[in-house]
Design an enzyme around this catalytic site. Structure first.
Site, PDB file in Angstrom:
ATOM      1  N   TYR A 125      14.853   9.186   9.890  1.00  0.00           N
ATOM      2  CA  TYR A 125      14.317   8.421   8.766  1.00  0.00           C
ATOM      3  C   TYR A 125      15.473   7.838   7.948  1.00  0.00           C
ATOM      4  O   TYR A 125      15.475   6.657   7.618  1.00  0.00           O
ATOM      5  CB  TYR A 125      13.433   9.307   7.886  1.00  0.00           C
ATOM      6  CG  TYR A 125      12.742   8.565   6.778  1.00  0.00           C
ATOM      7  CD1 TYR A 125      11.486   7.991   6.973  1.00  0.00           C
ATOM      8  CD2 TYR A 125      13.332   8.432   5.524  1.00  0.00           C
ATOM      9  CE1 TYR A 125      10.851   7.307   5.949  1.00  0.00           C
ATOM     10  CE2 TYR A 125      12.705   7.747   4.508  1.00  0.00           C
ATOM     11  CZ  TYR A 125      11.464   7.184   4.725  1.00  0.00           C
ATOM     12  OH  TYR A 125      10.838   6.499   3.708  1.00  0.00           O
TER      13      TYR A 125
ATOM     14  N   HIS B 222      16.621   3.764   7.525  1.00  0.00           N
ATOM     15  CA  HIS B 222      16.723   3.124   6.218  1.00  0.00           C
ATOM     16  C   HIS B 222      18.157   2.704   5.902  1.00  0.00           C
ATOM     17  O   HIS B 222      18.363   1.710   5.207  1.00  0.00           O
ATOM     18  CB  HIS B 222      16.141   4.032   5.133  1.00  0.00           C
ATOM     19  CG  HIS B 222      14.659   3.979   5.094  1.00  0.00           C
ATOM     20  ND1 HIS B 222      13.865   4.674   5.988  1.00  0.00           N
ATOM     21  CD2 HIS B 222      13.813   3.283   4.297  1.00  0.00           C
ATOM     22  CE1 HIS B 222      12.598   4.404   5.730  1.00  0.00           C
ATOM     23  NE2 HIS B 222      12.528   3.574   4.710  1.00  0.00           N
TER      24      HIS B 222
ATOM     25  N   TRP C 107       8.165  -3.475  10.566  1.00  0.00           N
ATOM     26  CA  TRP C 107       8.828  -2.285  10.026  1.00  0.00           C
ATOM     27  C   TRP C 107       7.911  -1.077  10.136  1.00  0.00           C
ATOM     28  O   TRP C 107       8.338   0.000  10.535  1.00  0.00           O
ATOM     29  CB  TRP C 107       9.251  -2.524   8.576  1.00  0.00           C
ATOM     30  CG  TRP C 107       9.923  -1.323   7.977  1.00  0.00           C
ATOM     31  CD1 TRP C 107       9.371  -0.424   7.108  1.00  0.00           C
ATOM     32  CD2 TRP C 107      11.253  -0.879   8.230  1.00  0.00           C
ATOM     33  NE1 TRP C 107      10.282   0.547   6.792  1.00  0.00           N
ATOM     34  CE2 TRP C 107      11.456   0.293   7.469  1.00  0.00           C
ATOM     35  CE3 TRP C 107      12.300  -1.350   9.008  1.00  0.00           C
ATOM     36  CZ2 TRP C 107      12.655   0.996   7.465  1.00  0.00           C
ATOM     37  CZ3 TRP C 107      13.492  -0.652   9.010  1.00  0.00           C
ATOM     38  CH2 TRP C 107      13.664   0.513   8.256  1.00  0.00           C
ATOM     39  N   TRP C 108       6.663  -1.250   9.765  1.00  0.00           N
ATOM     40  CA  TRP C 108       5.731  -0.127   9.852  1.00  0.00           C
ATOM     41  C   TRP C 108       5.567   0.338  11.296  1.00  0.00           C
ATOM     42  O   TRP C 108       5.479   1.532  11.562  1.00  0.00           O
ATOM     43  CB  TRP C 108       4.389  -0.492   9.246  1.00  0.00           C
ATOM     44  CG  TRP C 108       4.430  -0.579   7.744  1.00  0.00           C
ATOM     45  CD1 TRP C 108       5.380  -0.072   6.909  1.00  0.00           C
ATOM     46  CD2 TRP C 108       3.475  -1.213   6.919  1.00  0.00           C
ATOM     47  NE1 TRP C 108       5.053  -0.344   5.605  1.00  0.00           N
ATOM     48  CE2 TRP C 108       3.890  -1.042   5.575  1.00  0.00           C
ATOM     49  CE3 TRP C 108       2.288  -1.905   7.166  1.00  0.00           C
ATOM     50  CZ2 TRP C 108       3.172  -1.540   4.497  1.00  0.00           C
ATOM     51  CZ3 TRP C 108       1.581  -2.398   6.091  1.00  0.00           C
ATOM     52  CH2 TRP C 108       2.022  -2.211   4.769  1.00  0.00           C
TER      53      TRP C 108
ATOM     54  N   TYR D 291      14.125   0.273  -5.724  1.00  0.00           N
ATOM     55  CA  TYR D 291      13.277   1.041  -4.801  1.00  0.00           C
ATOM     56  C   TYR D 291      14.040   2.301  -4.386  1.00  0.00           C
ATOM     57  O   TYR D 291      15.126   2.220  -3.824  1.00  0.00           O
ATOM     58  CB  TYR D 291      12.966   0.182  -3.585  1.00  0.00           C
ATOM     59  CG  TYR D 291      11.783   0.612  -2.750  1.00  0.00           C
ATOM     60  CD1 TYR D 291      11.438   1.945  -2.581  1.00  0.00           C
ATOM     61  CD2 TYR D 291      11.011  -0.327  -2.094  1.00  0.00           C
ATOM     62  CE1 TYR D 291      10.363   2.324  -1.816  1.00  0.00           C
ATOM     63  CE2 TYR D 291       9.922   0.039  -1.327  1.00  0.00           C
ATOM     64  CZ  TYR D 291       9.608   1.361  -1.181  1.00  0.00           C
ATOM     65  OH  TYR D 291       8.546   1.743  -0.413  1.00  0.00           O
TER      66      TYR D 291
END
Length: 108
Positions: free
Chosen positions: A17, A21, A75-76, A40
């Protein structure tokens, strides 16, 4: 306005993860910026593997504009194998959080 949510990471996927990112696609960052998203942050609670996300957006923020863009969909799809998603979708299952307290001030 601030928006906050909780998502769920699958066990053993913490490093992946973070890696994904750290290599955030420039076109995704540009899309989020164009949608008015700023500051963010995503935090991990290591025992439960819950991800706490918070960002700021203007009063005219349109979540559907974010969701419907092809780069967001890609992206998802890219992230769906390491975190919980909505049924019949690759969109992360993101439960909204309610603000309960805010303290404004300086760090001096």
């Amino acid at each position: 306005m601030k928006f906050a949510s909780v998502m769920q990471l699958f066990p053993g996927c913490e490093a992946e993860y973070r890696r994904r990112h750290d290599e955030l696609w420039p076109e995704l960052a540009e899309h989020l910026d164009q949608c008015g998203i700023s500051d963010y942050y995503i935090f991990l609670e290591p025992d439960s593997l819950q991800l706490f996300a918070i960002f700021e957006a203007g009063d005219d923020f349109d979540p559907e504009r974010v969701r419907s863009h092809p780069v967001m969909q890609r992206w998802w799809n890219h992230m769906a194998d390491i975190m919980e998603t909505l049924p019949d979708s690759n969109e992360p299952l993101a439960r909204p959080l309610t603000e309960m307290f805010y303290l404004a001030g300086s760090c001096t």
